[in-house]
Design a protein around this motif. Sequence first.
Motif, mmCIF file in Angstrom:
data_model
loop_
_atom_site.group_PDB
_atom_site.id
_atom_site.type_symbol
_atom_site.label_atom_id
_atom_site.label_comp_id
_atom_site.label_asym_id
_atom_site.label_seq_id
_atom_site.Cartn_x
_atom_site.Cartn_y
_atom_site.Cartn_z
ATOM 1 N N ILE A 1 36.911 46.112 48.188
ATOM 2 C CA ILE A 1 35.850 45.098 48.214
ATOM 3 C C ILE A 1 34.503 45.731 47.904
ATOM 4 C CG2 ILE A 1 34.558 43.522 49.711
ATOM 5 C CD1 ILE A 1 37.263 42.440 48.803
ATOM 6 N N ARG A 2 34.245 46.885 48.503
ATOM 7 C CA ARG A 2 32.960 47.560 48.289
ATOM 8 C C ARG A 2 32.766 47.883 46.810
ATOM 9 N NH1 ARG A 2 33.612 51.464 52.003
ATOM 10 N NH2 ARG A 2 33.157 49.927 53.629
ATOM 11 N N ARG A 3 33.847 48.283 46.142
ATOM 12 C CA ARG A 3 33.756 48.601 44.715
ATOM 13 C C ARG A 3 33.466 47.343 43.896
ATOM 14 N NH1 ARG A 3 38.294 52.093 41.337
ATOM 15 N NH2 ARG A 3 37.038 52.387 39.440
ATOM 16 N N SER A 4 34.085 46.225 44.278
ATOM 17 C CA SER A 4 33.837 44.957 43.578
ATOM 18 C C SER A 4 32.382 44.527 43.742
ATOM 19 C CB SER A 4 34.765 43.867 44.122
ATOM 20 O OG SER A 4 36.116 44.213 43.964
ATOM 21 N N LEU A 5 31.867 44.613 44.977
ATOM 22 C CA LEU A 5 30.488 44.201 45.237
ATOM 23 C C LEU A 5 29.503 45.115 44.518
ATOM 24 C CD1 LEU A 5 30.667 43.365 49.060
ATOM 25 C CD2 LEU A 5 30.867 41.807 47.113
ATOM 26 N N ALA A 6 29.814 46.410 44.466
ATOM 27 C CA ALA A 6 28.926 47.350 43.768
ATOM 28 C C ALA A 6 28.847 47.023 42.286
ATOM 29 C CB ALA A 6 29.413 48.783 43.975
ATOM 30 N N SER A 7 29.980 46.620 41.704
ATOM 31 C CA SER A 7 29.988 46.248 40.287
ATOM 32 C C SER A 7 29.120 45.027 40.037
ATOM 33 C CB SER A 7 31.428 45.971 39.834
ATOM 34 O OG SER A 7 31.457 45.480 38.505
ATOM 35 N N LEU A 8 29.241 44.002 40.896
ATOM 36 C CA LEU A 8 28.435 42.791 40.731
ATOM 37 C C LEU A 8 26.961 43.067 40.993
ATOM 38 C CD1 LEU A 8 30.794 40.178 42.425
ATOM 39 C CD2 LEU A 8 30.444 40.582 39.988
ATOM 40 N N THR B 1 38.573 44.822 39.934
ATOM 41 C CA THR B 1 38.008 44.086 38.791
ATOM 42 C C THR B 1 38.355 42.600 38.886
ATOM 43 O OG1 THR B 1 39.964 44.647 37.466
ATOM 44 C CG2 THR B 1 38.047 46.081 37.251
ATOM 45 N N ARG B 2 39.588 42.289 39.337
ATOM 46 C CA ARG B 2 39.964 40.881 39.492
ATOM 47 C C ARG B 2 39.129 40.207 40.573
ATOM 48 N NH1 ARG B 2 43.199 38.637 43.096
ATOM 49 N NH2 ARG B 2 44.141 40.625 43.700
ATOM 50 N N ILE B 3 38.914 40.910 41.682
ATOM 51 C CA ILE B 3 38.112 40.346 42.773
ATOM 52 C C ILE B 3 36.670 40.137 42.321
ATOM 53 C CG2 ILE B 3 37.176 40.822 45.072
ATOM 54 C CD1 ILE B 3 39.861 42.314 45.612
ATOM 55 N N ALA B 4 36.124 41.116 41.583
ATOM 56 C CA ALA B 4 34.757 40.974 41.067
ATOM 57 C C ALA B 4 34.659 39.767 40.141
ATOM 58 C CB ALA B 4 34.339 42.245 40.332
ATOM 59 N N ALA B 5 35.669 39.574 39.311
ATOM 60 C CA ALA B 5 35.665 38.426 38.385
ATOM 61 C C ALA B 5 35.741 37.111 39.156
ATOM 62 C CB ALA B 5 36.832 38.537 37.402
ATOM 63 N N GLU B 6 36.548 37.063 40.210
ATOM 64 C CA GLU B 6 36.668 35.834 40.997
ATOM 65 C C GLU B 6 35.368 35.523 41.738
ATOM 66 O OE1 GLU B 6 41.452 36.182 41.946
ATOM 67 O OE2 GLU B 6 40.080 35.341 43.435
ATOM 68 N N LEU B 7 34.738 36.561 42.277
ATOM 69 C CA LEU B 7 33.466 36.337 42.965
ATOM 70 C C LEU B 7 32.390 35.878 41.978
ATOM 71 C CD1 LEU B 7 33.408 39.368 45.437
ATOM 72 C CD2 LEU B 7 33.696 36.953 46.018
ATOM 73 N N PRO C 1 50.528 54.113 36.950
ATOM 74 C CA PRO C 1 50.664 52.663 37.164
ATOM 75 C C PRO C 1 50.074 52.209 38.490
ATOM 76 C CG PRO C 1 52.690 53.580 36.275
ATOM 77 C CD PRO C 1 51.815 54.744 36.634
ATOM 78 N N ALA C 2 50.272 53.008 39.551
ATOM 79 C CA ALA C 2 49.716 52.636 40.855
ATOM 80 C C ALA C 2 48.196 52.633 40.800
ATOM 81 C CB ALA C 2 50.206 53.605 41.923
ATOM 82 N N ARG C 3 47.630 53.639 40.139
ATOM 83 C CA ARG C 3 46.170 53.702 40.024
ATOM 84 C C ARG C 3 45.635 52.532 39.218
ATOM 85 N NH1 ARG C 3 44.469 58.964 37.334
ATOM 86 N NH2 ARG C 3 45.546 59.774 39.170
ATOM 87 N N ALA C 4 46.335 52.194 38.141
ATOM 88 C CA ALA C 4 45.903 51.056 37.320
ATOM 89 C C ALA C 4 45.952 49.764 38.125
ATOM 90 C CB ALA C 4 46.790 50.946 36.077
ATOM 91 N N ALA C 5 46.985 49.651 38.983
ATOM 92 C CA ALA C 5 47.089 48.448 39.808
ATOM 93 C C ALA C 5 45.923 48.351 40.775
ATOM 94 C CB ALA C 5 48.417 48.454 40.564
ATOM 95 N N ARG C 6 45.570 49.506 41.377
ATOM 96 C CA ARG C 6 44.440 49.507 42.310
ATOM 97 C C ARG C 6 43.156 49.122 41.591
ATOM 98 N NH1 ARG C 6 46.872 54.306 44.222
ATOM 99 N NH2 ARG C 6 45.313 55.572 43.139
ATOM 100 N N ASP C 7 42.979 49.687 40.391
ATOM 101 C CA ASP C 7 41.772 49.376 39.626
ATOM 102 C C ASP C 7 41.714 47.897 39.269
ATOM 103 O OD1 ASP C 7 41.562 52.511 37.736
ATOM 104 O OD2 ASP C 7 40.989 51.974 39.781
ATOM 105 N N SER C 8 42.877 47.310 38.964
ATOM 106 C CA SER C 8 42.879 45.902 38.578
ATOM 107 C C SER C 8 42.507 45.006 39.751
ATOM 108 C CB SER C 8 44.262 45.510 38.040
ATOM 109 O OG SER C 8 45.240 45.526 39.063
#
Length: 251
Positions: free
Chosen positions: A60-67, A22-28, A12-19
């Motif tokens: 943040i770095r993971r979100s930016l890498a996805s975008l 992904t949420r930040i990437a979606a907002e950006l 659950p903790a890992r899933a929360a971190r992953d979310s």
Amino acid sequence: MTAITTSPDPLPARAARDSFWTRIAAELAESIARGIYPPGQRLPSEHALAEQFGVNRHTIRRSLASLSSQGLLRVTQGSGTYVEEFAVDLVLAKRTRHHQSMALAGMRGALRVLASSTVRATSAQARALQLPARSTLLRLQVLGEAEQQPLHISERFFPLPRFEQLDAVVRETGSITAAFAAHGVHDYTRHESRITAQMPEPEVAAQLRQPAARPVLFVESVNVDTEDVPIEFARAWFAGDRVTLTVTHDE
């Protein structure tokens, strides 16, 4: 009786971190779509975004890498992260000209010579140019730009001594067409183009200012003069997130 203890389930903790990322990437992405971050604008720093969203810089770095992998952002080493500015539709037709393609797209563009040398033709180059093996060729490494953004990088090979001054003319004019005209070739056509997708070498990715993990469009082509004599063999790598290649058959 011995008590049996269990450790907390980490999932659950890992899933929360992953979310989070992904949420930040979606907002950006939503902010980019709404124009809050317009094309060409630099995003706030990783530190500022981390404070804004209340997460660490790794998230943040993971979100930016996805975008970035989706083609929405461009990371420039030592400068920052920018919203990608445009996508250009380049036409591969019987008469393909960089200047004309840019004009049709409503942009200004030119070719810039990065390097030039004299080389011996490989078997593939000799076959494409219909020359004896090991013939002498002029090799140009050329960057194609639009509005100061790199669109493609190419290796171009020309028979020598026929085009021995072509390098100087391209450097002066930014135009292969003008260089051909200076050598008596006032019209030429595309004999063939072969298009594939591939992963770029690090040098190609750096010149195109894109991640090495992002595919490029690879085009091999041969141009011929009005006598159907091959005058150019080219290998070009196009930034896949900035370029659409349209092949026309109406000429």
